[in-house]
Design a protein around this motif. Structure first.
Motif, short mmCIF file in Angstrom:
data_model
loop_
_atom_site.label_atom_id
_atom_site.label_comp_id
_atom_site.label_asym_id
_atom_site.label_seq_id
_atom_site.Cartn_x
_atom_site.Cartn_y
_atom_site.Cartn_z
N LYS A 5 1.30 5.43 -4.16
CA LYS A 5 1.22 3.96 -4.23
C LYS A 5 1.50 3.29 -2.89
O LYS A 5 2.30 2.35 -2.80
N ASP A 19 0.58 0.83 -1.07
CA ASP A 19 -0.28 -0.35 -1.29
C ASP A 19 -0.15 -1.41 -0.19
O ASP A 19 -0.57 -2.54 -0.36
N GLY A 64 0.01 -1.72 -6.02
CA GLY A 64 0.12 -0.32 -6.45
C GLY A 64 -0.97 0.61 -5.95
O GLY A 64 -0.92 1.80 -6.23
N LYS A 65 -1.97 0.05 -5.23
CA LYS A 65 -3.04 0.92 -4.73
C LYS A 65 -3.31 0.66 -3.25
O LYS A 65 -3.26 -0.50 -2.81
#
Lengths: 317, 281
Positions: free
Chosen positions: B168, B170, B233-234
């Motif tokens: 993650k 991000d 989260g990405k």
């Protein structure tokens, strides 16, 4: 001759694990990265105490070295952990460009060095790593001799700014240096005083050298044993001081004689004080499966081999 | 914040800097550099929050890592014109004793460079490390990277791509320069990489596409969109289609100018297509 006592065999990798755990408590910038060998590298205590500072990379050593290099940019002091083979040969260009040439403060910590990881065989037994690492400009290369020294070195390298290769091993070997030692990068340690031959050893062959010195003493030969834990920068002054007195030298290491400690010593002597030298090292060969003791004997890396080499080199004076 | 016309002028001047640097020493990589002039200009002039007062740790600012280091001419031009070092220093590109090495390096202490690059495939891992350090430091700034499309043939990228989504990361925006060219020919001829959008998505990344990477408005919009997708989260991938050699007609649409310098005549022609805007060094 000064005698040393083995306080009980211990693995050097556990010295690393304890040192890392101690560092975790005293230095908030220390982070640890591992490529799926946390148990083998004894990194569990650090991982459990500081999960936010422990990075499981998976089986991806190239990525691990790059991530470590990037972390230094935010002021972190990354310690990477995997086997010596996967710490060096597998990721040589990543270390060369992203760590050494980029002047990054990464500590590359390598277990299972040399033959004595044993039964896994030659795919895992790197005997070229000291050479690979010492050729990189700016890289400090350390090969510790026992549990206590490995722990002390692990703690000490966090305070040294610059890339470091710290090499240790898998098997339990004699633990004979002081528990409370202060580790000084680049400083050779004179373990015994002697006048007939200088034995310069690194890693767990230092203990073998001490055993050899005792056997030589029984034969009336006085050997001066020097513990070289730092192969680069090499303590040339200490080597020259001893060799000028004894007039010959044996180097001992669990590494190929091409590119190892022996060659660094030979270069020093050639440039300053040409001296007969014998090499206790592997002779341009891969390893194989076997127990550590069997391999040390077959490849001529034990006290008996050091005794033989000493007698031979004295004859060449 | 410069308006688009000012930024267009900046881009044109960067193109002049690129061909002049490479011409002077008869070496370097003009093709990929020209194709990324809009991207670098947008990033350093508008998108990134960065301090011109360079410090290696980059705490409290956005960071950029160039993974395909051979397009150093565009990087050097934009860094100099963004205030990192004197513009006149572009005169020393690839010369002995210069801080402007053929491929970017920290070793000579050039402000703006945080990692050496040139041997391909390493930049994303480094950027992930810097992004992880930002998280540890509670620094909410972003980490940007640029990679060549051919560079994705290096396996280390895929280790990094897998890691970034799994962990993650991000706060990372990785842009792929889709110019479709590499040294031995087109990427289709050398080693087709299939559907990169599907690949990044399958690896768990957000994907933003910039279809015209030599259109400043599109580049700005695409990077803005990428920025808006961070923190969820990405990791974010920008697939940016560019034309290698863009802005110099005879260098466009071919791999032949990957690593070749223009001669005197070609330089004049290239410069005439990119009239001086901010002043030559």
């Amino acid at each position: 001759m000064k005698k040393y006592t083995n306080t009980g065999n211990k693995d050097t990798r556990s010295g690393f694990g304890e040192g890392l755990a101690a560092l975790g408590k005293i230095n908030q910038n220390v982070v640890a990265l591992c490529a799926d060998l946390t148990g083998s590298l004894k990194m569990d205590e650090f991982k459990n105490n500081h999960p936010e500072r422990f990075f499981q990379i998976g089986i991806a050593e190239a990525n691990m070295i790059g991530i470590a290099a990037g972390m230094t940019i935010g002021g972190k002091i990354p310690f990477t952990g995997t086997f010596a083979n996967f710490s060096t040969g597998r990721v040589y260009d990543q270390i060369r460009q992203s760590v050494a040439y980029s002047d990054k403060n990464v500590k590359i910590c390598a277990s299972h060095a040399g033959l004595t990881l044993g039964e896994d065989g030659a795919t895992h037994q790197i005997l070229e790593d000291i050479g690979l690492m010492k050729m990189l400009p700016g890289m400090t290369v350390i090969n510790t001799c026992d549990f206590n020294q490995t722990k002390a070195a692990t703690i000490a390298i966090a305070d040294h700014h610059g890339p470091v290769y710290l090499r240790f091993g898998r098997p339990k070997v004699a633990n004979f240096t002081a528990e409370d030692q202060k580790f000084e990068i680049g400083k050779a340690l004179n373990l015994t005083e002697g006048k007939d031959v200088t034995i310069i050893a690194t890693g767990h062959l230092v203990w073998e050298a001490l055993q050899a010195a005792e056997q030589l003493e029984e034969k009336g030969i006085s050997a001066e044993v020097i513990n070289i834990h730092t192969i680069k920068p090499l303590d040339e002054a200490a080597i020259l001081r001893s060799v000028k007195k004894t007039g010959c030298v044996v180097t001992a290491e669990e590494h190929n004689f091409l590119g190892g400690l022996g060659e660094s010593v030979a270069r020093t002597l050639t440039m300053n004080h040409p001296t007969p030298q014998e090499f206790v090292a592997t002779k341009d060969t891969f390893g194989e499966s076997g127990t550590p003791e069997q391999l040390m004997e077959k490849y001529g890396l034990n006290a008996e081999a050091i005794v033989k080499a000493s007698e031979k080199v004295i004859g060449r004076k | 914040m410069p308006d688009t016309q000012q930024l267009e002028n900046f881009v044109t001047q960067v193109r002049r800097d690129i061909v002049r640097q490479v011409h002077k020493v008869n070496s370097g990589h003009p093709g990929g550099s020209l194709g990324c002039a809009e991207f670098f200009s947008a990033l350093y002039q508008e998108v990134m929050e960065h301090n011109n007062n360079f410090s290696m740790d980059g705490i409290g600012e956005d960071l950029f890592f160039l993974s395909n280091g051979h397009i150093s001419p565009v990087f050097y031009s934009v860094l100099a014109r963004s205030g990192y070092f004197p513009i006149e220093e572009l005169n020393t590109f690839r010369l002995i004793n210069s801080r402007l090495q053929g491929h970017p390096t920290t070793h000579e202490g050039l402000p703006g460079i945080r990692i050496a690059s040139g041997s391909l495939g390493q930049g994303m891992s480094v950027a992930i490390g810097a992004a992880e350090a930002k998280k540890l430091n509670k620094d909410s700034h972003l980490v940007y990277t640029l990679h060549g499309d051919g560079e994705l043939q290096e396996g280390q990228n895929w280790e990094a791509i897998m890691y970034a989504s799994a962990k993650k990361v991000d706060n990372l925006i990785s842009t792929i320069d889709l110019n479709g060219q590499q040294i031995d020919g087109s990427t289709e001829q050398v080693l087709p990489m299939g559907n990169l959008k599907a690949k990044f998505q399958a690896f768990g990344w957000e994907v933003v596409e910039i279809k015209e990477g030599n259109n400043l408005t599109e580049v700005l919009a695409g990077l803005k969109e990428a920025k808006s997708r961070t923190g969820k989260g990405k990791p974010v991938c920008v697939l940016m289609t560019t034309v290698m050699g863009h802005g110099v007609d005879f260098m466009m649409h071919t791999h032949k100018w990957h690593g070749v310098a223009p001669n005197d005549e070609q330089l004049e022609e290239a410069l005439s297509q990119n009239p001086e805007t901010l002043g030559d060094y």
